[in-house]
Design a protein around this motif. Structure first.
Motif, PDB file in Angstrom:
ATOM      1  N   LEU A 118       0.852  -1.192   0.000  1.00 14.73           N
ATOM      2  CA  LEU A 118       0.000   0.000   0.000  1.00 14.73           C
ATOM      3  C   LEU A 118       0.884   1.238   0.000  1.00 14.73           C
ATOM      4  O   LEU A 118       1.414   1.646   1.037  1.00 14.73           O
ATOM      5  CB  LEU A 118      -0.925   0.005   1.222  1.00 14.73           C
ATOM      6  N   ALA A 119       1.055   1.840  -1.180  1.00  9.80           N
ATOM      7  CA  ALA A 119       1.873   3.036  -1.317  1.00  9.80           C
ATOM      8  C   ALA A 119       0.985   4.275  -1.261  1.00  9.80           C
ATOM      9  O   ALA A 119      -0.093   4.312  -1.871  1.00  9.80           O
ATOM     10  CB  ALA A 119       2.640   3.011  -2.638  1.00  9.80           C
ATOM     11  N   ALA A 120       1.431   5.279  -0.539  1.00  7.73           N
ATOM     12  CA  ALA A 120       0.747   6.568  -0.479  1.00  7.73           C
ATOM     13  C   ALA A 120       1.451   7.513  -1.453  1.00  7.73           C
ATOM     14  O   ALA A 120       2.534   8.028  -1.165  1.00  7.73           O
ATOM     15  CB  ALA A 120       0.766   7.118   0.944  1.00  7.73           C
ATOM     16  N   VAL A 121       0.856   7.725  -2.607  1.00  8.82           N
ATOM     17  CA  VAL A 121       1.477   8.499  -3.682  1.00  8.82           C
ATOM     18  C   VAL A 121       1.053   9.954  -3.555  1.00  8.82           C
ATOM     19  O   VAL A 121      -0.138  10.268  -3.442  1.00  8.82           O
ATOM     20  CB  VAL A 121       1.071   7.937  -5.057  1.00  8.82           C
ATOM     21  N   THR A 122       2.028  10.843  -3.597  1.00 11.60           N
ATOM     22  CA  THR A 122       1.787  12.288  -3.503  1.00 11.60           C
ATOM     23  C   THR A 122       2.239  12.959  -4.802  1.00 11.60           C
ATOM     24  O   THR A 122       2.872  12.319  -5.657  1.00 11.60           O
ATOM     25  CB  THR A 122       2.548  12.896  -2.324  1.00 11.60           C
ATOM     26  N   PRO A 123       1.948  14.237  -4.977  1.00 11.74           N
ATOM     27  CA  PRO A 123       2.412  14.931  -6.185  1.00 11.74           C
ATOM     28  C   PRO A 123       3.925  14.910  -6.364  1.00 11.74           C
ATOM     29  O   PRO A 123       4.419  15.084  -7.488  1.00 11.74           O
ATOM     30  CB  PRO A 123       1.903  16.363  -5.973  1.00 11.74           C
ATOM     31  N   ASP A 124       4.677  14.682  -5.286  1.00 13.07           N
ATOM     32  CA  ASP A 124       6.132  14.720  -5.367  1.00 13.07           C
ATOM     33  C   ASP A 124       6.777  13.333  -5.416  1.00 13.07           C
ATOM     34  O   ASP A 124       8.005  13.218  -5.432  1.00 13.07           O
ATOM     35  CB  ASP A 124       6.682  15.486  -4.160  1.00 13.07           C
ATOM     36  N   SER A 125       5.967  12.290  -5.466  1.00 19.84           N
ATOM     37  CA  SER A 125       6.516  10.921  -5.485  1.00 19.84           C
ATOM     38  C   SER A 125       7.222  10.630  -6.806  1.00 19.84           C
ATOM     39  O   SER A 125       6.742  11.000  -7.879  1.00 19.84           O
ATOM     40  CB  SER A 125       5.388   9.904  -5.278  1.00 19.84           C
ATOM     41  N   ALA A 126       8.355   9.944  -6.726  1.00 18.92           N
ATOM     42  CA  ALA A 126       9.090   9.395  -7.884  1.00 18.92           C
ATOM     43  C   ALA A 126       9.101  10.338  -9.083  1.00 18.92           C
ATOM     44  O   ALA A 126       8.570  10.006 -10.139  1.00 18.92           O
ATOM     45  CB  ALA A 126       8.484   8.048  -8.269  1.00 18.92           C
TER      46      ALA A 126
END
Length: 319
Positions: A70-78
């Protein structure tokens, strides 16, 4: 029982306070759920977004993982990834001042995906889940001549089917006709919907008009995604958006469809709604994928199920 002027899907969610809208089949499926999610947000609900992901999640840092799988993806991820629909959506959400975390599940089997859903549901005390498929292969029982690409969709259905403590679990299918490219007979889709109606699991359909706030925002979000994923834009989301705009026929919005003929039409903008448990009960192989831990196991179990199966032949819609 609801009145005719009341949408049954949203009527089922009136008492829900914290709702998870999740893409069932990977890729840009979560975009197909955006009109419903935005409508719920505009009603004052707490809404969380998640997606079964085709992105490269393995390289995300430890702090981006809310729980196993379960990854919490934000606008700044990867920022190095060119294909990352969950991050692209997170960036669009931030532009408009909406909550901008989009959760992502890796492509795993039923058991780990269920555990990840359980972790997310517990984390936010979710009391309703709306599982969304961009397309119609989530409605395939398993005995049709062509299934499309149901592995991810039905893994998501199976993962949620056992979470009986969640008060509302619903399914929305949007993009009628788009799966013809993958061999789905839409006459059989209609036959399956009729059977779900007889079972009491069909909640009706509604369109996504571009004249609505949610329809206009959906078109903007898809255009933003196409601009920021030029090498691999979503054919499904692009087709649905074209239908919402009123386009018809073989609409060309990406070079990915070169050599194939699309049939964009107004039915693609319809959202067909169902009870998840009723949909799960009609799938003929759901018990066979129950103990899977890897997506390749799901693929092989479905293939084994269909080896000696007498399938329902494809049918044409009369014209």
């Amino acid at each position: 029982m609801t009145a005719l002027h009341t949408n049954p899907l949203f009527a089922r969610l009136v008492g829900a306070e914290r709702i998870l809208v999740a893409g069932a089949g990977g890729g840009f499926d979560i975009y197909s759920g955006l009109p419903v999610a935005l409508s719920l947000l505009h009603q004052g609900k707490e809404v969380h977004l998640a997606n079964l992901s085709f992105s490269t999640l393995a390289g995300l840092p430890a702090e981006d993982w809310a729980a196993p799988d379960l990854a919490a993806v934000t606008p700044d991820s990867a920022p190095h990834l060119s294909y990352f629909p969950e991050r692209t959506l997170a960036r669009w959400l931030r532009l408009h001042g909406y909550p901008s975390t989009v959760y992502a599940f890796p492509q795993v089997g039923v058991q780990p995906l269920r555990a990840a859903y359980r972790a997310l549901i517990d984390l936010h005390r979710i009391d309703a889940v709306v599982l969304v498929d961009g397309g119609t292969d989530i409605l395939m029982r398993g005995d049709e001549a062509g299934l499309g690409t149901p592995e991810e969709d039905l893994t998501s259905v199976a993962a949620l089917a056992a979470l009986d403590d969640v008060p509302e679990r619903l399914v929305v299918s949007v993009g009628f006709g788009v799966d013809a490219y993958h061999g789905v007979s839409h006459a059989l889709v209609l036959e399956n919907i009729a059977a779900l109606e007889r079972d009491g699991a069909y909640l009706g359909a509604f369109s996504i008009p571009r004249a609505t706030r949610e329809g206009a925002l959906f078109l903007e979000a898809v255009a933003h995604a196409q601009e920021h994923t030029p090498d691999r834009p979503s054919i499904v989301a692009g087709s649905i958006a074209a239908a919402v705009r009123g386009a018809f026929g073989d609409v060309r919005f990406t070079e990915r469809t070169r050599g194939s003929e699309l049939f964009v039409n107004p039915l693609m903008s319809l959202c067909f709604a169902f009870e998840l448990r009723g949909l799960a009960d009609r799938c003929l192989y759901l018990d066979l994928i129950e103990d899977t831990h890897l997506m390749r196991q799901v693929h092989s179990r479905i293939a084994e199920f269909r080896e000696d199966l007498v399938t329902r032949p494809s049918r044409a819609i009369p014209h």
